[in-house]
Design an enzyme around this catalytic site. Structure first.
Site, PDB file in Angstrom:
ATOM      1  CE1 TYR A  49       6.804  -7.879  36.899  1.00  0.00           C
ATOM      2  CE2 TYR A  49       8.408  -6.577  38.118  1.00  0.00           C
ATOM      3  CZ  TYR A  49       7.260  -7.352  38.096  1.00  0.00           C
ATOM      4  OH  TYR A  49       6.588  -7.605  39.271  1.00  0.00           O
TER       5      TYR A  49
ATOM      6  CB  SER B 178      12.846  -8.871  30.176  1.00  0.00           C
ATOM      7  OG  SER B 178      12.817  -9.269  31.523  1.00  0.00           O
ATOM      8  CD  GLN B 179       5.878  -7.728  31.951  1.00  0.00           C
ATOM      9  OE1 GLN B 179       5.446  -7.940  33.072  1.00  0.00           O
ATOM     10  NE2 GLN B 179       5.832  -6.533  31.397  1.00  0.00           N
TER      11      GLN B 179
ATOM     12  CG  ASP C  70      19.577 -12.749  32.180  1.00  0.00           C
ATOM     13  OD1 ASP C  70      19.333 -12.261  33.301  1.00  0.00           O
ATOM     14  OD2 ASP C  70      18.815 -12.645  31.204  1.00  0.00           O
TER      15      ASP C  70
ATOM     16  CG  HIS D 168      17.671  -9.257  32.258  1.00  0.00           C
ATOM     17  ND1 HIS D 168      17.228 -10.437  31.688  1.00  0.00           N
ATOM     18  CD2 HIS D 168      16.558  -8.475  32.375  1.00  0.00           C
ATOM     19  CE1 HIS D 168      15.934 -10.384  31.475  1.00  0.00           C
ATOM     20  NE2 HIS D 168      15.503  -9.191  31.869  1.00  0.00           N
TER      21      HIS D 168
END
Length: 328
Positions: free
Chosen positions: A95, A191-192, A278, A307
């Site tokens: 992101y 992540s994203q 996370d 994360h």
């Protein structure tokens, strides 16, 4: 951040009911058919760099709505002249990030893979310089700052319809390159990028042979917003705080983009990662996707990480995983 989600023994069996619109498959078939009405026009422009052992191409292809999307493509030097087809990684970004510079992406090509890194439309100003605008932004509803609520009142205007479509077209762009072995194609991202990886694996079953989502975002939205105060999920919360009458509309839209639903359609061998501390992508949201994943799968658990997940430790796992699938 201490452990805040379910204990690991509960996470391993956590299988929440999927929330899926009746027209989920029709929506995505229609979306991808519409994208296919525009020629892909994938162009690979050689780039002169100081790199001696790798070759680099600046890539442009047509994504959602025929809009130009940028990417990098890297491969070991000399392979094009040898006409040797290579196992290939298509990578999606976290992101806020953009494709940055070719020197940011040396590992996979150094290990003998072709590697396409897709830029993320409209992003690339939080980290990793981006070069691709989101040309549909004028069609959006009022939003909380960020990308999570851009166009969120309908799946047909939501930001991630465009981004997931771009990602499918990125795979098609990679496959158009003569270096790429279509029988050995993997997708990955953190992540994203991990959420996009799950979407592409679900939208291109049979095409994608391996999927490696790291600490994936965009999964199990309803639980995510209920247990974390972290951005980006908090963007959805803040929007719903103001638009109190739109909450069910918001979550109906999000159901078309939930990694849990894509995971249930995937056929690629998968290697996930999860970090138990996370608070950006809570472990239960990752396990919801992992436990619904329909094909052969493994997961690496990083017990004391947030994360950042496994970082280079996870990279070692991914290299071994793909070597076992594609090189052995």
């Amino acid at each position: 951040m201490a452990l805040f989600d379910k204990p690991l023994e509960e996470l391993q069996t956590y299988l929440p009911e999927r929330t899926e619109p009746d027209d989920f498959d029709t929506f995505w078939q229609t979306t991808l058919q519409a994208a296919g009405n525009f020629p892909l026009e994938a162009h690979f422009e050689p780039v002169v760099t100081p790199l001696r052992t790798l070759e680099v191409w600046d890539v442009t292809f047509n994504g959602y709505g025929g809009q130009p999307i940028k990417a990098w493509f890297l491969a070991p030097a000399g392979r094009l002249r040898d006409s040797e087809k290579l196992p290939t990684i298509v990578e999606f970004l976290g992101y806020g990030g953009g494709r940055g510079f070719p020197t940011d992406w040396l590992v996979w090509a150094s290990a003998g893979y072709a590697h396409l890194i897709m830029d993320t439309r409209g992003q690339g100003s939080a980290w990793g310089r981006g070069d691709t605008p989101d040309l549909e932004v004028e069609a959006s509803n009022p939003q909380f700052p960020g990308f999570m609520t851009r166009g969120i009142l309908s799946p047909r205007t939501y930001y991630y319809q465009r981004l997931f479509t771009d990602a499918v077209r990125a795979v098609e762009a990679a496959l158009s390159n003569p270096l790429v072995d279509s029988t050995r194609l993997a997708v990955t991202g953190g992540s994203q990028g991990g959420g996009i990886t799950l979407a592409v694996a679900g939208l291109l079953p049979g095409v994608v042979k391996a999927a490696m989502p790291d600490v994936p975002f965009l999964c199990h939205f309803r639980r995510a917003v209920q247990i974390t105060d972290a951005i980006p999920y908090q963007e959805i919360v803040r929007y719903c705080q103001v638009h109190r009458d739109k909450i069910e509309t918001v979550f109906r839209t999000l159901a078309y983009f939930d990694g849990v639903n894509f995971a249930s359609r995937a056929t690629a061998n998968a290697l996930f990662s999860v970090a138990l501390m996370d608070d950006t992508c809570p472990p239960s949201t990752v396990y919801a996707a992992y436990n619904h994943y329909a094909a052969a799968k493994e997961i690496r658990v990083w017990e004391y990480n947030k994360h950042e997940g496994g970082q280079n430790f996870q990279l070692q796992e991914k290299l071994k995983f793909l070597d076992n699938l594609f090189v052995k």
